[in-house]
Design a protein around this motif. Structure first.
Motif, PDB file in Angstrom:
ATOM      1  N   ARG A  68       0.866  -1.184   0.000  1.00 33.29           N
ATOM      2  CA  ARG A  68       0.000   0.000   0.000  1.00 33.29           C
ATOM      3  C   ARG A  68       0.897   1.228   0.000  1.00 33.29           C
ATOM      4  N   ASP A  69       0.515   2.244  -0.760  1.00 33.24           N
ATOM      5  CA  ASP A  69       1.337   3.454  -0.821  1.00 33.24           C
ATOM      6  C   ASP A  69       0.710   4.585   0.000  1.00 33.24           C
ATOM      7  N   ALA A  70       1.376   5.738   0.009  1.00 33.05           N
ATOM      8  CA  ALA A  70       0.939   6.881   0.814  1.00 33.05           C
ATOM      9  C   ALA A  70      -0.450   7.375   0.419  1.00 33.05           C
ATOM     10  N   GLN A  71      -0.863   7.150  -0.827  1.00 26.59           N
ATOM     11  CA  GLN A  71      -2.187   7.581  -1.277  1.00 26.59           C
ATOM     12  C   GLN A  71      -3.261   6.524  -1.013  1.00 26.59           C
ATOM     13  N   GLY A  72      -2.876   5.398  -0.432  1.00 29.48           N
ATOM     14  CA  GLY A  72      -3.835   4.347  -0.120  1.00 29.48           C
ATOM     15  C   GLY A  72      -4.078   3.364  -1.251  1.00 29.48           C
ATOM     16  N   ARG A  73      -3.310   3.485  -2.344  1.00 29.77           N
ATOM     17  CA  ARG A  73      -3.467   2.531  -3.444  1.00 29.77           C
ATOM     18  C   ARG A  73      -2.890   1.186  -3.024  1.00 29.77           C
ATOM     19  N   ARG A  74      -3.501   0.135  -3.519  1.00 28.76           N
ATOM     20  CA  ARG A  74      -3.155  -1.233  -3.135  1.00 28.76           C
ATOM     21  C   ARG A  74      -2.542  -1.965  -4.332  1.00 28.76           C
ATOM     22  N   TYR A  75      -1.442  -2.704  -4.075  1.00 31.56           N
ATOM     23  CA  TYR A  75      -0.753  -3.463  -5.123  1.00 31.56           C
ATOM     24  C   TYR A  75      -0.642  -4.913  -4.690  1.00 31.56           C
ATOM     25  N   ARG A  76      -0.990  -5.800  -5.593  1.00 31.17           N
ATOM     26  CA  ARG A  76      -0.992  -7.234  -5.264  1.00 31.17           C
ATOM     27  C   ARG A  76       0.391  -7.847  -5.407  1.00 31.17           C
ATOM     28  N   VAL A  77       0.557  -9.008  -4.829  1.00 28.75           N
ATOM     29  CA  VAL A  77       1.796  -9.780  -4.939  1.00 28.75           C
ATOM     30  C   VAL A  77       1.887 -10.320  -6.362  1.00 28.75           C
TER      31      VAL A  77
ATOM     32  N   THR B  74      -3.315  -1.582   9.425  1.00 30.92           N
ATOM     33  CA  THR B  74      -1.979  -1.540   9.999  1.00 30.92           C
ATOM     34  C   THR B  74      -0.976  -1.883   8.902  1.00 30.92           C
ATOM     35  N   MET B  75       0.119  -1.133   8.846  1.00 26.50           N
ATOM     36  CA  MET B  75       1.069  -1.283   7.745  1.00 26.50           C
ATOM     37  C   MET B  75       2.489  -1.338   8.318  1.00 26.50           C
TER      38      MET B  75
ATOM     39  N   GLU C 251       5.047   6.450  -3.321  1.00 29.38           N
ATOM     40  CA  GLU C 251       5.696   7.076  -2.167  1.00 29.38           C
ATOM     41  C   GLU C 251       5.351   6.318  -0.894  1.00 29.38           C
ATOM     42  N   ARG C 252       6.325   6.211  -0.011  1.00 30.30           N
ATOM     43  CA  ARG C 252       6.183   5.582   1.299  1.00 30.30           C
ATOM     44  C   ARG C 252       5.431   4.253   1.246  1.00 30.30           C
ATOM     45  N   PRO C 253       5.971   3.265   0.531  1.00 29.15           N
ATOM     46  CA  PRO C 253       5.295   1.964   0.454  1.00 29.15           C
ATOM     47  C   PRO C 253       5.370   1.219   1.778  1.00 29.15           C
ATOM     48  N   GLY C 254       4.370   0.420   2.002  1.00 30.41           N
ATOM     49  CA  GLY C 254       4.341  -0.423   3.188  1.00 30.41           C
ATOM     50  C   GLY C 254       3.602  -1.708   2.889  1.00 30.41           C
ATOM     51  N   VAL C 255       3.886  -2.738   3.660  1.00 32.81           N
ATOM     52  CA  VAL C 255       3.216  -4.024   3.499  1.00 32.81           C
ATOM     53  C   VAL C 255       2.097  -4.120   4.524  1.00 32.81           C
ATOM     54  N   VAL C 256       0.940  -4.561   4.045  1.00 29.85           N
ATOM     55  CA  VAL C 256      -0.215  -4.797   4.905  1.00 29.85           C
ATOM     56  C   VAL C 256      -0.451  -6.296   4.949  1.00 29.85           C
ATOM     57  N   PHE C 257      -0.619  -6.823   6.153  1.00 33.06           N
ATOM     58  CA  PHE C 257      -0.987  -8.227   6.330  1.00 33.06           C
ATOM     59  C   PHE C 257      -2.447  -8.257   6.724  1.00 33.06           C
ATOM     60  N   GLY C 258      -3.208  -9.083   6.043  1.00 34.53           N
ATOM     61  CA  GLY C 258      -4.636  -9.159   6.323  1.00 34.53           C
ATOM     62  C   GLY C 258      -5.184 -10.507   5.927  1.00 34.53           C
ATOM     63  N   HIS C 259      -6.473 -10.522   5.668  1.00 33.75           N
ATOM     64  CA  HIS C 259      -7.175 -11.759   5.334  1.00 33.75           C
ATOM     65  C   HIS C 259      -7.927 -11.599   4.023  1.00 33.75           C
ATOM     66  N   SER C 260      -8.076 -12.706   3.318  1.00 33.76           N
ATOM     67  CA  SER C 260      -8.728 -12.682   2.018  1.00 33.76           C
ATOM     68  C   SER C 260     -10.247 -12.746   2.113  1.00 33.76           C
ATOM     69  N   TYR C 261     -10.774 -13.096   3.245  1.00 36.41           N
ATOM     70  CA  TYR C 261     -12.216 -13.278   3.327  1.00 36.41           C
ATOM     71  C   TYR C 261     -12.926 -11.984   3.723  1.00 36.41           C
ATOM     72  N   LEU C 262     -14.065 -11.761   3.108  1.00 35.62           N
ATOM     73  CA  LEU C 262     -14.844 -10.549   3.371  1.00 35.62           C
ATOM     74  C   LEU C 262     -15.761 -10.694   4.580  1.00 35.62           C
ATOM     75  N   LEU C 263     -16.166 -11.916   4.896  1.00 34.74           N
ATOM     76  CA  LEU C 263     -17.110 -12.123   5.989  1.00 34.74           C
ATOM     77  C   LEU C 263     -16.388 -12.283   7.324  1.00 34.74           C
ATOM     78  N   ASN C 264     -15.511 -11.354   7.633  1.00 26.13           N
ATOM     79  CA  ASN C 264     -14.747 -11.348   8.865  1.00 26.13           C
ATOM     80  C   ASN C 264     -15.519 -10.510   9.881  1.00 26.13           C
ATOM     81  N   PRO C 265     -15.839 -11.063  11.056  1.00 24.86           N
ATOM     82  CA  PRO C 265     -16.590 -10.285  12.051  1.00 24.86           C
ATOM     83  C   PRO C 265     -15.905  -8.978  12.438  1.00 24.86           C
ATOM     84  N   ALA C 266     -14.568  -8.919  12.360  1.00 25.23           N
ATOM     85  CA  ALA C 266     -13.847  -7.686  12.719  1.00 25.23           C
ATOM     86  C   ALA C 266     -14.215  -6.534  11.799  1.00 25.23           C
ATOM     87  N   LYS C 267     -14.750  -6.815  10.620  1.00 28.74           N
ATOM     88  CA  LYS C 267     -15.104  -5.758   9.668  1.00 28.74           C
ATOM     89  C   LYS C 267     -16.169  -4.812  10.216  1.00 28.74           C
TER      90      LYS C 267
END
Length: 161
Positions: free
Chosen positions: A85-94, A155-156, A125-141
């Motif tokens: 994820r970059d400073a603008q919030g754009r997401r890039y896949r592996v 969290t990044m 700019e300012r790239p960071g790695v985000v660790f998360g989950h692939s499922y959408l039906l996560n109660p934490a959402k």
């Protein structure tokens, strides 16, 4: 009416709460399973030898250590994944992953390494790695104040300046 108030309150808290940014020396944990960036390299090509191809922009090769800090039995983080994820919030896949799958079962105290390759535009700019989950039906959402909430910036792990 109470469902609307709950959803609105959760969205307000998520938007108002600052994003948590970790350094490369810090692990991102989900219960017993933790993921830590052990190193990062910037390279000009994807792959090696005859199969190598020129990058679209900048290639980040990120070394990730997955570990089970539990004391008893084997664990896995079902649906675990990473993205850049970059400073603008754009997401890039592996683009490529080498080594153990991030959702592998690990015995108590076991650690494994995975290399994740990201090909991103040069202007990121300012790239960071985000660790998360692939499922959408996560109660934490939908949990108010949880880092996994739909509206909360994830969290990044910051990869550099």
């Amino acid at each position: 009416m109470s469902a609307i108030a709950f959803a609105s309150g959760g969205a307000l808290v998520a938007v108002a709460t600052p994003q948590r940014v970790l350094g490369m020396d810090e692990a991102r944990c989900f219960d017993e399973m933790c993921f830590q960036v052990m190193g990062v390299d910037r390279v000009a090509t994807l792959g090696e030898g005859a199969s190598a191809r020129r990058a679209q922009g900048v290639v980040y090769v990120v070394e990730v250590e997955s570990s089970n800090r539990g004391m008893g039995r084997g664990q896995r983080e079902a649906g675990a994944m990473a993205w850049l994820r970059d400073a603008q919030g754009r997401r890039y896949r592996v683009e490529q992953a080498e080594g153990a799958a991030m959702d592998s079962v690990l015995q108590a105290g076991e650690k494994v390494r995975t290399r994740l390759v990201f090909d991103v535009p040069a202007e990121v700019e300012r790239p960071g790695v985000v660790f998360g989950h692939s499922y959408l039906l996560n109660p934490a959402k939908v949990i108010v104040g949880d880092e996994g909430h739909f509206w909360h910036r994830p969290t990044m792990v910051q990869l550099g300046k």
